[in-house]
Scaffold this active site. Structure first.
Site, PDB file in Angstrom:
ATOM      1  N   THR A   1       0.841  -1.192   0.000  1.00 20.37           N
ATOM      2  CA  THR A   1       0.000   0.000   0.000  1.00 20.37           C
ATOM      3  C   THR A   1       0.879   1.247   0.000  1.00 20.37           C
ATOM      4  O   THR A   1       2.095   1.161  -0.158  1.00 20.37           O
ATOM      5  CB  THR A   1      -1.035  -0.067   1.160  1.00 20.37           C
ATOM      6  OG1 THR A   1      -1.949   1.002   1.011  1.00 20.37           O
ATOM      7  CG2 THR A   1      -0.389   0.004   2.541  1.00 20.37           C
TER       8      THR A   1
ATOM      9  N   LYS B   1       3.227   1.406  -3.923  1.00 17.56           N
ATOM     10  CA  LYS B   1       2.575   0.637  -5.000  1.00 17.56           C
ATOM     11  C   LYS B   1       3.279   0.768  -6.353  1.00 17.56           C
ATOM     12  O   LYS B   1       3.188  -0.123  -7.187  1.00 17.56           O
ATOM     13  CB  LYS B   1       1.119   1.083  -5.153  1.00 17.56           C
ATOM     14  CG  LYS B   1       0.187   0.568  -4.072  1.00 17.56           C
ATOM     15  CD  LYS B   1      -1.244   0.990  -4.373  1.00 17.56           C
ATOM     16  CE  LYS B   1      -2.215   0.539  -3.314  1.00 17.56           C
ATOM     17  NZ  LYS B   1      -3.606   0.905  -3.614  1.00 17.56           N
TER      18      LYS B   1
ATOM     19  N   ASN C   1      -0.611  -3.972  -5.962  1.00 14.92           N
ATOM     20  CA  ASN C   1      -0.996  -3.981  -4.541  1.00 14.92           C
ATOM     21  C   ASN C   1      -0.966  -5.382  -3.947  1.00 14.92           C
ATOM     22  O   ASN C   1      -1.166  -5.542  -2.746  1.00 14.92           O
ATOM     23  CB  ASN C   1      -2.371  -3.334  -4.320  1.00 14.92           C
ATOM     24  CG  ASN C   1      -3.509  -4.235  -4.747  1.00 14.92           C
ATOM     25  OD1 ASN C   1      -3.322  -5.176  -5.524  1.00 14.92           O
ATOM     26  ND2 ASN C   1      -4.692  -3.965  -4.241  1.00 14.92           N
TER      27      ASN C   1
ATOM     28  N   GLY D   1     -12.101  11.949 -10.203  1.00 13.27           N
ATOM     29  CA  GLY D   1     -10.772  11.690  -9.652  1.00 13.27           C
ATOM     30  C   GLY D   1      -9.900  10.959 -10.657  1.00 13.27           C
ATOM     31  O   GLY D   1     -10.408  10.310 -11.590  1.00 13.27           O
ATOM     32  N   ALA D   2      -8.575  11.104 -10.463  1.00 14.38           N
ATOM     33  CA  ALA D   2      -7.633  10.502 -11.416  1.00 14.38           C
ATOM     34  C   ALA D   2      -6.423   9.931 -10.693  1.00 14.38           C
ATOM     35  O   ALA D   2      -5.346   9.813 -11.269  1.00 14.38           O
ATOM     36  CB  ALA D   2      -7.201  11.559 -12.435  1.00 14.38           C
ATOM     37  N   GLY D   3      -6.576   9.563  -9.416  1.00 14.83           N
ATOM     38  CA  GLY D   3      -5.464   9.002  -8.646  1.00 14.83           C
ATOM     39  C   GLY D   3      -5.373   7.495  -8.826  1.00 14.83           C
ATOM     40  O   GLY D   3      -5.854   6.934  -9.819  1.00 14.83           O
ATOM     41  N   GLY D   4      -4.752   6.826  -7.851  1.00 12.73           N
ATOM     42  CA  GLY D   4      -4.512   5.391  -7.952  1.00 12.73           C
ATOM     43  C   GLY D   4      -5.790   4.577  -8.103  1.00 12.73           C
ATOM     44  O   GLY D   4      -5.849   3.662  -8.938  1.00 12.73           O
ATOM     45  N   ALA D   5      -6.814   4.892  -7.318  1.00 15.06           N
ATOM     46  CA  ALA D   5      -8.059   4.123  -7.388  1.00 15.06           C
ATOM     47  C   ALA D   5      -8.728   4.325  -8.745  1.00 15.06           C
ATOM     48  O   ALA D   5      -9.185   3.368  -9.384  1.00 15.06           O
ATOM     49  CB  ALA D   5      -9.004   4.539  -6.264  1.00 15.06           C
TER      50      ALA D   5
ATOM     51  N   GLY E   1     -17.671   1.191  -1.440  1.00 11.21           N
ATOM     52  CA  GLY E   1     -16.240   0.884  -1.434  1.00 11.21           C
ATOM     53  C   GLY E   1     -15.848  -0.194  -0.442  1.00 11.21           C
ATOM     54  O   GLY E   1     -14.771  -0.789  -0.565  1.00 11.21           O
TER      55      GLY E   1
ATOM     56  N   ASP F   1      -7.281  -3.903  -6.958  1.00 10.77           N
ATOM     57  CA  ASP F   1      -8.256  -2.841  -6.642  1.00 10.77           C
ATOM     58  C   ASP F   1      -9.379  -2.760  -7.682  1.00 10.77           C
ATOM     59  O   ASP F   1     -10.565  -2.789  -7.345  1.00 10.77           O
ATOM     60  CB  ASP F   1      -7.563  -1.473  -6.547  1.00 10.77           C
ATOM     61  CG  ASP F   1      -6.778  -1.325  -5.256  1.00 10.77           C
ATOM     62  OD1 ASP F   1      -7.079  -2.047  -4.281  1.00 10.77           O
ATOM     63  OD2 ASP F   1      -5.856  -0.485  -5.221  1.00 10.77           O
TER      64      ASP F   1
END
Ligand code: NDP
Length: 285
Positions: free
Chosen positions: A67, A71, A92, A131-135, A247, A107
């Protein structure tokens, strides 16, 4: 029969990790199945991952979750990386595959499983991701792989949003479009699947700043917030009569994929689900 005192080790490397709840569901699953496996929550600070990965090889860990903030860095310490994890640039879950240390990203798979379990058709559908992050990246890559044809990415920071759009357009068959996110944006009317992939709602009762009147009948509304069954975002969608996915179930599903990679056996998802319901004091829909 010779008695064995040896345990198989799995766990998580990250920093911070003290509030990571994965141990609860994985340990419940191992104990339920009678597998002598122990899940360790291990703080590995920035700069310490190389040594930690050498250590898990030397101590013959069965696998490890990775995590924040490791990652991306972990890719260079693995023998093999799945195509989707390579596209995302993030792993992950680490496990042994034919004697090689392999990396996967569970994920997005956990996210997809929630939709597939509810028989949501993905082929040719249009997604709108906040959003545009890891998730967001994990979800977008897996959705593209499952046949979603148009993926719109709304993000405050344009460079981050465009970076994800580029990955989808260059490495998958889906068409991605960047949507600037400033002020209360509307969800395009042709959206089939709407996803909150920001941390908004995690630590408080806030919700993403969108025009909720633009939600349309038939939209599937999904949240990545892992510590609640009902966020204000999902609550609003439910009150409008829309089908929702939370989630917490995504977290359980991605943990189930990791369990299967480590044990080679189907995960007792119900046991994992009950353990997390108890941990968070919630009842999952
Ligand atoms: P990142 O830091 O990688 O990305 C965060 C994203 O959210 C960025 O695009 C950021 O935009 C955006 N963002 C942050 N705050 C706001 C805000 N107030 N308004 C609008 N956009 C905002 O985080 P992750 O992608 O790793 O994690 C996001 C969430 O997903 C977390 O809550 C995490 O716990 C959850 N998660 C859940 C999983 C599960 O199994 N349920 C699995 C993995 C993650 P910008 O680029 O403009 O800064």
């Amino acid at each position: 029969m010779v008695k064995s005192y040896q345990k198989q080790w799995v766990g998580v490397f990250g920093d911070p990790v003290d509030d990571n709840p994965t141990v609860v569901m994985e340990q419940a699953a191992f104990d339920h199945a009678g597998i002598p496996m122990e899940y360790l929550t291990i703080q590995v600070k920035k700069g310490g991952l190389k040594a930690a990965m050498e250590g898990m090889r030397a101590m013959n860990f069965t696998g490890i979750n990775i995590t924040m903030p490791h990652k991306g860095e972990v890719l260079q310490y693995l023998d093999e990386i799945s195509e989707n994890a390579r596209t995302m640039g993030a792993v992950n879950t680490v496990y042994w595959k034919d004697g090689k240390l392999a990396g996967e990203n569970t994920d997005g798979k956990g996210f997809l499983k929630s939709l597939q379990d509810a028989d949501v058709e993905l082929k040719g559908k249009h997604a709108f991701i906040l959003g545009a992050g890891g998730a967001a990246r994990a979800i977008a890559v897996e959705m593209a792989g499952a046949g979603v044809s148009v993926i719109r990415i709304a993000n405050r920071n344009e460079a981050n949003g465009q970076a994800l759009v580029k990955i989808i357009n260059e490495k998958t068959s889906a068409e991605a479009v960047f949507v600037p996110w400033s002020g209360s944006i509307s969800v395009p009317g042709d959206t089939d699947i709407l996803v909150n992939a920001t941390p908004v709602g995690f630590t408080d009762e806030s919700r993403p700043d969108i025009n909720y009147d633009s939600l349309r009948e038939g939209m599937e509304v999904c949240d990545v917030i892992p510590n609640k069954a009902w966020t204000p975002f999902l609550q609003e969608a439910k009150e409008r009569g829309l089908h929702t996915f939370n989630g917490l179930q995504m977290l359980i599903n991605q943990g189930a994929v990791a369990y299967e990679l480590w044990t080679g056996k189907p995960a007792p998802v119900e046991v994992m689900r009950r353990a997390m319901e108890e941990e968070y004091g919630v009842k999952l829909p």
